[in-house]
Scaffold this motif. Structure first.
Motif, mmCIF file in Angstrom:
data_model
loop_
_atom_site.group_PDB
_atom_site.id
_atom_site.type_symbol
_atom_site.label_atom_id
_atom_site.label_comp_id
_atom_site.label_asym_id
_atom_site.label_seq_id
_atom_site.Cartn_x
_atom_site.Cartn_y
_atom_site.Cartn_z
ATOM 1 N N TRP A 192 0.834 -1.212 0.000
ATOM 2 C CA TRP A 192 0.000 0.000 0.000
ATOM 3 C C TRP A 192 0.865 1.257 0.000
ATOM 4 O O TRP A 192 0.607 2.195 -0.753
ATOM 5 C CB TRP A 192 -0.905 -0.029 1.225
ATOM 6 C CG TRP A 192 -1.752 1.204 1.407
ATOM 7 C CD1 TRP A 192 -2.943 1.481 0.813
ATOM 8 C CD2 TRP A 192 -1.447 2.330 2.248
ATOM 9 N NE1 TRP A 192 -3.416 2.707 1.228
ATOM 10 C CE2 TRP A 192 -2.514 3.248 2.109
ATOM 11 C CE3 TRP A 192 -0.394 2.643 3.100
ATOM 12 C CZ2 TRP A 192 -2.541 4.457 2.791
ATOM 13 C CZ3 TRP A 192 -0.421 3.850 3.777
ATOM 14 C CH2 TRP A 192 -1.476 4.745 3.626
ATOM 15 N N ALA A 193 1.903 1.288 0.844
ATOM 16 C CA ALA A 193 2.779 2.460 0.909
ATOM 17 C C ALA A 193 3.603 2.622 -0.361
ATOM 18 O O ALA A 193 3.982 3.745 -0.717
ATOM 19 C CB ALA A 193 3.707 2.351 2.122
ATOM 20 N N GLY A 194 3.864 1.509 -1.051
ATOM 21 C CA GLY A 194 4.656 1.592 -2.270
ATOM 22 C C GLY A 194 3.956 2.269 -3.425
ATOM 23 O O GLY A 194 4.605 2.621 -4.421
ATOM 24 N N HIS A 195 2.646 2.473 -3.320
ATOM 25 C CA HIS A 195 1.915 3.168 -4.386
ATOM 26 C C HIS A 195 2.178 4.671 -4.386
ATOM 27 O O HIS A 195 1.829 5.353 -5.351
ATOM 28 C CB HIS A 195 0.412 2.917 -4.255
ATOM 29 C CG HIS A 195 0.002 1.525 -4.631
ATOM 30 N ND1 HIS A 195 -0.010 0.481 -3.730
ATOM 31 C CD2 HIS A 195 -0.384 0.982 -5.816
ATOM 32 C CE1 HIS A 195 -0.416 -0.629 -4.328
ATOM 33 N NE2 HIS A 195 -0.644 -0.359 -5.600
ATOM 34 N N PHE A 196 2.759 5.203 -3.305
ATOM 35 C CA PHE A 196 3.023 6.639 -3.219
ATOM 36 C C PHE A 196 4.489 6.928 -3.559
ATOM 37 O O PHE A 196 5.384 6.193 -3.126
ATOM 38 C CB PHE A 196 2.725 7.159 -1.804
ATOM 39 C CG PHE A 196 1.339 6.859 -1.326
ATOM 40 C CD1 PHE A 196 0.256 7.551 -1.832
ATOM 41 C CD2 PHE A 196 1.106 5.871 -0.382
ATOM 42 C CE1 PHE A 196 -1.028 7.278 -1.396
ATOM 43 C CE2 PHE A 196 -0.162 5.579 0.057
ATOM 44 C CZ PHE A 196 -1.240 6.294 -0.451
ATOM 45 N N ARG A 197 4.707 7.962 -4.321
ATOM 46 C CA ARG A 197 6.074 8.389 -4.597
ATOM 47 C C ARG A 197 6.750 8.812 -3.297
ATOM 48 O O ARG A 197 6.166 9.537 -2.492
ATOM 49 C CB ARG A 197 6.084 9.530 -5.602
ATOM 50 C CG ARG A 197 5.654 9.126 -7.003
ATOM 51 C CD ARG A 197 5.807 10.258 -8.001
ATOM 52 N NE ARG A 197 4.869 11.342 -7.752
ATOM 53 C CZ ARG A 197 5.214 12.550 -7.362
ATOM 54 N NH1 ARG A 197 6.486 12.839 -7.127
ATOM 55 N NH2 ARG A 197 4.301 13.481 -7.168
ATOM 56 N N LYS A 198 7.991 8.393 -3.101
ATOM 57 C CA LYS A 198 8.674 8.638 -1.835
ATOM 58 C C LYS A 198 8.825 10.117 -1.534
ATOM 59 O O LYS A 198 8.659 10.555 -0.394
ATOM 60 C CB LYS A 198 10.050 7.957 -1.839
ATOM 61 C CG LYS A 198 9.997 6.439 -1.808
ATOM 62 C CD LYS A 198 11.386 5.841 -1.738
ATOM 63 C CE LYS A 198 11.322 4.322 -1.650
ATOM 64 N NZ LYS A 198 12.671 3.711 -1.559
ATOM 65 N N GLU A 199 9.145 10.904 -2.549
ATOM 66 C CA GLU A 199 9.391 12.330 -2.301
ATOM 67 C C GLU A 199 8.134 13.096 -1.916
ATOM 68 O O GLU A 199 8.216 14.238 -1.455
ATOM 69 C CB GLU A 199 10.028 12.990 -3.527
ATOM 70 C CG GLU A 199 9.166 12.997 -4.779
ATOM 71 C CD GLU A 199 9.337 11.730 -5.616
ATOM 72 O OE1 GLU A 199 8.865 11.723 -6.771
ATOM 73 O OE2 GLU A 199 9.939 10.758 -5.107
ATOM 74 N N ILE A 200 6.958 12.467 -2.059
ATOM 75 C CA ILE A 200 5.726 13.187 -1.762
ATOM 76 C C ILE A 200 5.266 13.000 -0.320
ATOM 77 O O ILE A 200 4.402 13.726 0.155
ATOM 78 C CB ILE A 200 4.622 12.763 -2.756
ATOM 79 C CG1 ILE A 200 3.642 13.905 -3.008
ATOM 80 C CG2 ILE A 200 3.856 11.550 -2.236
ATOM 81 C CD1 ILE A 200 2.725 13.685 -4.181
#
Length: 515
Positions: free
Chosen positions: A319-327
């Motif tokens: 689930w967390a991997g769907h978000f870009r890290k820098e955001i």
């Protein structure tokens, strides 16, 4: 009432037709100047269906006389507080509904009628642009139809954006980031008040742009963010923090928005992410690891918390991997975030402006102006006194230096790389006078300066320039120029249902819990 005149009263129970024998006769003793009970007949044999604590002569004019000063100071004052104020004055407690209705009358007396307030908006904006040149206004209207017939003399309110030249100039000396969100409006007509919030080098919160729209739709956020980007925040390299609302996201990523890197960077509010996480996965332990991973200033700290999160559930990592890290991760965009990873700045303004959500639209615009006027005067005087005292940096920075210095007297800097924000220190035995060694102060200063990656905003002179311009006073309404455009009326869609007490449209969740 059986009989009454200026000398006597004769009354009986309301339930006399049902057999109650109670009655009372009083007369005026003119020579003594008081009323005297002459006769009490029978006793009450009836039972009232309800016990009322009010009084039939406690009408709206008397109630308004008591509650008017309370509403002037705080329009969001609760009905039980107003009931208590009336009871303290007249020793009778009116019903909730009666006080609620009288509160609406009092607000109308103070701020004007809700429907007519929409027609005052163009005239008010014209007056602001006249007395305070540079005021930015964008009023959007729609054709007004009566059934299927077009009414040519009227236009229907759609949305309005405004900002003031003092706010535009102030943002040039603030940290290059904004927090945006919306606040729902209540009472006769609904809507949403959109606000952009900035922060100066002394960590003071400053609202810089406003809009009132029908709802938080993609069209409304595009209207607000486009106006703000063009007229208020044109600088490059700034950061915008928002609550992962899809309408905001769609606006920011659109091709012609002007909010794309490197001109602008995006960041999610971690509190809203954590609230969504908890709603989906129901894991308080996982929420704690997620927040710690977001706040971690280093990649190693992030990886440690993600490994712990993987131990809770591998699905969470997907689930967390769907978000870009820098955001959403602080260590990926630390030079733009200035330590901010939530929309808490807006929540602070939300609390301060909570009372405005109950007011007519024209009153909201005027109150925003007056409160900013007062804020600029207060903060401007504070920063001017700091400059006069010879301070070179903001008080918040100096306080951070002192706080960070409390645990450093046993340290010595052996390596310093300011660009990479890497410092190598060694712990030493304490000895007298160590606190005055220059290398220690240099370490303390460098450590704090790393957290404030834009040193120009933390100087006392820059903080003073934020509030240097000030606001001009608004002239009396009788001196405003006439508005020769069409009359403005509210959108019927925005009218709230009047079948019962207004219900808050906000859904409370885990984000509202105190951590």
């Amino acid at each position: 009432m059986i009989e009454s005149d200026r000398l006597k009263y004769h009354v009986q129970c309301r339930q006399a037709d049902n057999g109650c024998q109670w009655s009372l006769r009083v007369a005026l003793r003119q020579n003594l100047g008081y009323w005297e009970v002459r006769r009490v007949g029978g006793v009450h044999s009836c039972l009232a269906p309800t016990m009322s604590q009010g009084h039939r002569q406690l009408d709206s004019s008397l109630i308004c006389r008591v509650i008017l000063p309370l509403i002037q100071s705080n329009p969001s004052v609760s009905i039980p507080v107003l009931q208590g104020a009336v009871q303290a004055s007249y020793h009778f407690k009116p019903s909730y509904r009666k006080v609620w209705m009288d509160k609406q009358k009092a607000i109308t007396q103070i701020y004007g009628d809700w429907k007519e307030s929409y027609n005052k908006v163009p005239k008010l904006l014209q007056a602001l642009q006249s007395c305070f040149p540079g005021t930015i206004c964008d009023l959007s209207v729609k054709p007004f139809y009566d059934g299927h017939l077009l009414v040519r003399d009227y236009s229907m309110f759609d949305k309005v954006f405004w900002s003031f030249p003092s706010c535009v100039k102030a943002f040039h000396h603030c940290k290059p980031f904004v927090s945006v969100d919306g606040m729902h409006l209540y009472r006769t007509y609904g809507g949403v008040l959109l606000i952009a919030v900035a922060q100066d080098g002394n960590s003071n919160v400053l609202p810089i742009a406003f809009a009132i729209v029908e709802s938080e739709s993609t069209e409304s956020w595009s209207f607000f963010l486009t106006n703000m980007r063009r007229d208020v925040t044109p600088k490059d390299g700034m950061l915008v923090i928002f609550d992962k609302f899809q309408a905001i996201k769609a606006t920011l990523i659109s091709d012609d928005s002007g909010w794309h890197p490197p001109r602008a960077y995006h960041a999610y509010c971690i509190r809203h992410m954590a609230a969504n996480f908890l709603t989906r996965f129901k894991s308080a332990e996982g929420k704690r690891y997620l927040i710690n991973a977001a706040y971690s200033p280093s990649k190693a700290g992030y990886e440690w918390n993600m490994d712990a999160l993987r131990g809770v559930s591998p699905t969470i990592i997907d689930w967390a991997g769907h978000f870009r890290k820098e955001i959403w991760l602080q260590h990926c965009e630390s030079e733009h975030r200035f330590g901010h990873i939530t929309t808490n700045l807006f929540e602070c303004i939300n609390v301060v402006l909570n009372d405005t959500r109950y007011l007519p639209i024209s009153a909201i615009v005027r109150i925003m102006y007056k409160r900013l006027q007062k804020l600029f005067v207060t903060k401007g005087r504070e920063e001017q006194s700091q400059l006069a005292a010879g301070c070179q940096f903001s008080q918040r920075l100096l306080a951070a230096i002192e706080k960070n210095g409390e645990g450093i007297p046993k340290m010595r800097v052996t390596h310093c790389d300011r660009r990479a924000s890497v410092f190598v220190v060694e712990e030493l035995e304490p000895f007298e006078g160590w606190g005055a060694v220059p290398s220690v102060f240099g370490y303390r200063r460098a450590r704090v300066t790393a957290a404030y990656s834009n040193p120009s905003t933390i100087r006392a002179e820059a903080v003073f320039k934020v509030y240097e311009m000030g606001f001009s006073p608004i002239p009396d309404e009788s001196m405003w120029a006439e508005w020769h455009g069409m009359r403005l009326c509210p959108n019927p869609v925005m009218r709230r249902k009047a079948t019962r007490r207004p219900v808050s449209t906000r859904f409370w969740n885990h984000m509202d819990e105190t951590e």
